[in-house]
Design a protein around this motif. Structure first.
Motif, PDB file in Angstrom:
ATOM      1  N   PRO A  22      58.265  12.092  28.330  1.00 32.24           N
ATOM      2  CA  PRO A  22      58.433  11.634  29.711  1.00 32.24           C
ATOM      3  C   PRO A  22      59.022  12.706  30.613  1.00 32.24           C
ATOM      4  CG  PRO A  22      59.196   9.949  28.199  1.00 32.24           C
ATOM      5  CD  PRO A  22      58.904  11.178  27.386  1.00 32.24           C
ATOM      6  N   GLY A  23      59.731  13.699  30.065  1.00 39.38           N
ATOM      7  CA  GLY A  23      60.349  14.723  30.882  1.00 39.38           C
ATOM      8  C   GLY A  23      59.453  15.897  31.192  1.00 39.38           C
ATOM      9  N   VAL A  24      58.199  15.881  30.763  1.00 39.93           N
ATOM     10  CA  VAL A  24      57.288  16.988  31.015  1.00 39.93           C
ATOM     11  C   VAL A  24      56.330  16.602  32.127  1.00 39.93           C
ATOM     12  CG1 VAL A  24      55.486  18.471  30.049  1.00 39.93           C
ATOM     13  CG2 VAL A  24      57.435  17.791  28.642  1.00 39.93           C
ATOM     14  N   GLY A  25      56.087  17.526  33.035  1.00 43.68           N
ATOM     15  CA  GLY A  25      55.125  17.270  34.093  1.00 43.68           C
ATOM     16  C   GLY A  25      54.417  18.545  34.484  1.00 43.68           C
ATOM     17  N   VAL A  26      53.343  18.393  35.235  1.00 41.51           N
ATOM     18  CA  VAL A  26      52.615  19.530  35.798  1.00 41.51           C
ATOM     19  C   VAL A  26      52.671  19.390  37.309  1.00 41.51           C
ATOM     20  CG1 VAL A  26      50.437  20.780  35.923  1.00 41.51           C
ATOM     21  CG2 VAL A  26      51.081  19.630  33.802  1.00 41.51           C
ATOM     22  N   PHE A  27      53.396  20.298  37.954  1.00 38.13           N
ATOM     23  CA  PHE A  27      53.547  20.248  39.406  1.00 38.13           C
ATOM     24  C   PHE A  27      52.416  21.041  40.042  1.00 38.13           C
ATOM     25  CE2 PHE A  27      55.137  21.340  43.568  1.00 38.13           C
ATOM     26  CZ  PHE A  27      55.871  20.223  43.951  1.00 38.13           C
ATOM     27  N   THR A  28      51.760  20.456  41.040  1.00 38.65           N
ATOM     28  CA  THR A  28      50.634  21.122  41.695  1.00 38.65           C
ATOM     29  C   THR A  28      50.860  21.195  43.194  1.00 38.65           C
ATOM     30  OG1 THR A  28      49.446  19.006  41.832  1.00 38.65           O
ATOM     31  CG2 THR A  28      48.967  20.417  39.947  1.00 38.65           C
ATOM     32  N   LEU A  29      50.360  22.258  43.791  1.00 32.31           N
ATOM     33  CA  LEU A  29      50.493  22.470  45.232  1.00 32.31           C
ATOM     34  C   LEU A  29      49.331  23.349  45.667  1.00 32.31           C
ATOM     35  CD1 LEU A  29      52.487  21.939  47.631  1.00 32.31           C
ATOM     36  CD2 LEU A  29      53.460  24.183  47.147  1.00 32.31           C
ATOM     37  N   SER A  30      48.804  23.099  46.850  1.00 32.62           N
ATOM     38  CA  SER A  30      47.702  23.922  47.336  1.00 32.62           C
ATOM     39  C   SER A  30      47.797  24.076  48.844  1.00 32.62           C
ATOM     40  CB  SER A  30      46.351  23.305  46.949  1.00 32.62           C
ATOM     41  OG  SER A  30      46.163  22.065  47.605  1.00 32.62           O
ATOM     42  N   ALA A  31      47.085  25.070  49.356  1.00 34.83           N
ATOM     43  CA  ALA A  31      47.073  25.335  50.791  1.00 34.83           C
ATOM     44  C   ALA A  31      45.786  26.059  51.129  1.00 34.83           C
ATOM     45  CB  ALA A  31      48.290  26.161  51.198  1.00 34.83           C
ATOM     46  N   ASP A  32      45.539  26.226  52.436  1.00 34.80           N
ATOM     47  CA  ASP A  32      44.289  26.854  52.848  1.00 34.80           C
ATOM     48  C   ASP A  32      44.397  28.362  53.005  1.00 34.80           C
ATOM     49  OD1 ASP A  32      45.949  26.702  54.990  1.00 34.80           O
ATOM     50  OD2 ASP A  32      44.484  25.868  56.387  1.00 34.80           O
ATOM     51  N   THR A  33      45.604  28.905  52.945  1.00 39.05           N
ATOM     52  CA  THR A  33      45.789  30.353  52.994  1.00 39.05           C
ATOM     53  C   THR A  33      46.905  30.737  52.027  1.00 39.05           C
ATOM     54  OG1 THR A  33      47.496  30.357  54.720  1.00 39.05           O
ATOM     55  CG2 THR A  33      45.189  30.380  55.451  1.00 39.05           C
TER      56      THR A  33
END
Length: 544
Positions: free
Chosen positions: A1-12
């Motif tokens: 439960p303590g493991v995750g995959v953090f994701t983030l994106s942008a156009d530049t």
């Protein structure tokens, strides 16, 4: 439960770095219990734009550190790193020799999905094994090194790993299998069903274990033609595998192998005996062939629905070719033509090759094959402790390269709860309008007002205080600072320096109380923007 995959994106790239900093400050204030929910929310609530960041983490401190580090890598994100089309993946299934007690135990304990598929494969093998395969694996019993158990155990692990990845949205466009790995590859390609493959694998392993011991295998640097010439004079030795340039394995009678080894070492070619119980893929397997073919003939032949790059043929099977009893019987003594199969795979190259097995061994071989040298080869497991973290790292890598996994499958139910995250920070450098506001000059404060009591007008006091704090943290003289200098790009500030700056500002302006880093973040562009922010906060505090 303590493991995750953090994701983030942008156009530049610049927008991505800006938002990495914003999220890093927010994450630094989170608790460990929030991590999975935070990561799950990031997977669902953020559009998958071309410039992507993804990382696996098992704690907020580690995640915040990775976010800050990525934001400061100017060369990490540029116009060449945008995710293009969705990746085209190939699965490469490992052969015998990679097994070990408790292989994939960490993943079994951490992933309900993997646990389900491993037990499914174990159940299919149950009619042919004394102990359920998954129990033999997890018990740490060295019996997994005995061929009769090794082959069913590897098949079960490979089936479970492949099905887990497919449930997560990581689906192959082609498959290749090294030796025993071709059985799991055939199931994934839908040329065999699980029950039939389990029967073939279990019988194959049992018949091999019943053969007399005394054979061996020798890893050599010999070229294929040279190896063929050497075994031509030794009828009990065959070319077991052609794995790549300078990676040829000979297999057969131990005495004959010693004679060949002496010849090769005289030529300056290094040889390494392999620790095996039998001479696999050699003429010494011949006594079991007729028995095995009788069993295999009762299994329906199948045509792969996915491109199947055969290590028996050393090429892509044609649409009409079947995996039948004759193929699986030939498979036992035939040379494993892995280099040829990978070269064939690269005629229409995948963007990534995912190795399916309990530890990565094929990846190193693949990198030595010219046609595949530039293709990333990724593993799922490294050792028995590999679990959700390693699985998450694979998903993060593929997501950064354009894949959109089925994230819900990765998280337990308790982790699938949305949490509030900072809104995406857009650039304020350009506006599509401009309006000049004319305002009356503020009336002078009475001599006894709180601001006047400090002996310095509020704007000048803030400017001097900010410059002195910045100079103390960074080093240098405060009167040499230009207010236009940017914290990240010009002054080289990182997350630790920002936290120290916050503390020093709280000491210098006690009337503001504890400053909120998330609220401050949008002002931490330049010295000038921070001065403006603190001036507003100080005026508001005095007015109260």
């Amino acid at each position: 439960p303590g493991v995750g995959v953090f994701t983030l994106s942008a156009d530049t790239p610049r927008a991505l770095r800006r938002n990495l900093r914003l999220q890093a400050v927010d994450v630094a204030g989170r608790t460990g219990e929030e991590l999975a929910r935070l990561c799950w929310t990031s997977n669902r609530s953020r559009a998958a734009l071309p410039y992507r960041f993804a990382t696996a983490a098992d704690g907020p401190e580690e995640l915040a550190s990775r976010l800050f580090a990525a934001a400061e890598l100017e060369t990490e994100y540029d116009e060449h790193t945008a995710a293009a089309e969705e990746p085209v993946l190939a699965f490469a299934f490992t052969g015998q020799g990679v097994q070990y007690p408790r292989m994939t135990a960490g993943l079994y304990e951490g992933s309900t999905v993997y646990r389900t598929f491993l037990e499914e494969a174990s159940k299919a093998l149950q009619p042919y094994t004394v102990t359920p395969v998954h129990e033999a694996i997890l018990a740490g019993d060295p019996v997994v090194h005995r061929t009769g158990t090794t082959q069913p155990a590897l098949f079960a692990v490979q089936y479970a790993l492949a099905r887990t990845l497919m449930e997560l949205g990581v689906r192959p466009a082609a498959v290749v299998g090294h030796s025993i790995g071709e059985f799991a590859a055939a199931v994934v390609a839908e040329a065999l069903d699980l029950a039939d493959a389990a029967r073939l694998v279990a019988v194959r392993g049992a018949f091999m274990q019943q053969l007399p011991e005394g054979g061996g295998m020798l890893a050599t640097r010999a070229r294929p033609a040279e190896a063929a010439a050497l075994v031509a004079d030794e009828p009990t030795v065959g070319v077991g595998a052609l794995n790549g340039p300078g990676a040829t394995v000979l297999s057969g009678d131990l005495g004959a192998l010693e004679r060949i080894r002496a010849k090769l070492e005289e030529r300056g070619l290094m040889c390494t005996p392999l620790r095996v119980s039998h001479a696999f893929h050699s003429p010494l397997m011949a006594p079991m062939l007729s028995r095995f073919e009788r069993v295999a003939s009762r299994i329906p032949a199948g045509r792969p629905r996915l491109p199947f790059h055969s290590t028996v043929r050393g090429r892509l099977l044609t649409p009409g070719e079947e995996l039948d009893a004759a193929y699986w019987t030939e498979h036992i003594c035939a040379t494993v033509r892995f280099e040829d199969a990978i070269t064939s795979l690269c005629d229409r190259p995948p963007t990534h090759i995912v190795e399916i097995g309990p530890k990565p061994v094929l990846s190193n071989l693949i990198r030595r094959i010219g046609a595949a040298r530039e293709i990333p080869a990724l593993g799922v497991c490294r050792n028995e402790d590999s679990g959700l973290r390693e699985l998450g790292e694979l998903l993060a890598h593929l997501h950064q390269d354009g894949l959109d996994p089925a994230w819900d499958t990765f998280y337990p139910e308790a982790g699938k709860q949305a949490v509030r995250m900072p809104a995406h920070a857009f650039s304020t450098e350009w506006r599509s309008w401009h309006q000049q506001l004319t305002t009356a000059a503020p009336a002078p404060r009475p001599a006894g007002s709180p601001a006047a009591a400090h002996g310095v007008a509020a704007p000048d006091r803030v400017r001097q205080g900010v410059r002195e704090a910045v100079a103390t943290v960074r080093g240098g003289r405060h009167d040499e600072l230009d207010d236009a200098l940017r914290f990240y790009d010009d002054l080289g500030f990182d997350s630790v320096m920002l936290m120290e700056l916050k503390y020093r500002l709280e000491v210098r302006f006690p009337e503001l109380g504890e400053l909120s880093m998330p609220e401050m973040l949008s002002s931490l562009v330049s010295v000038e923007s921070l001065i403006a922010y603190l001036s507003e906060q100080l005026i508001a505090a005095v007015a109260r």
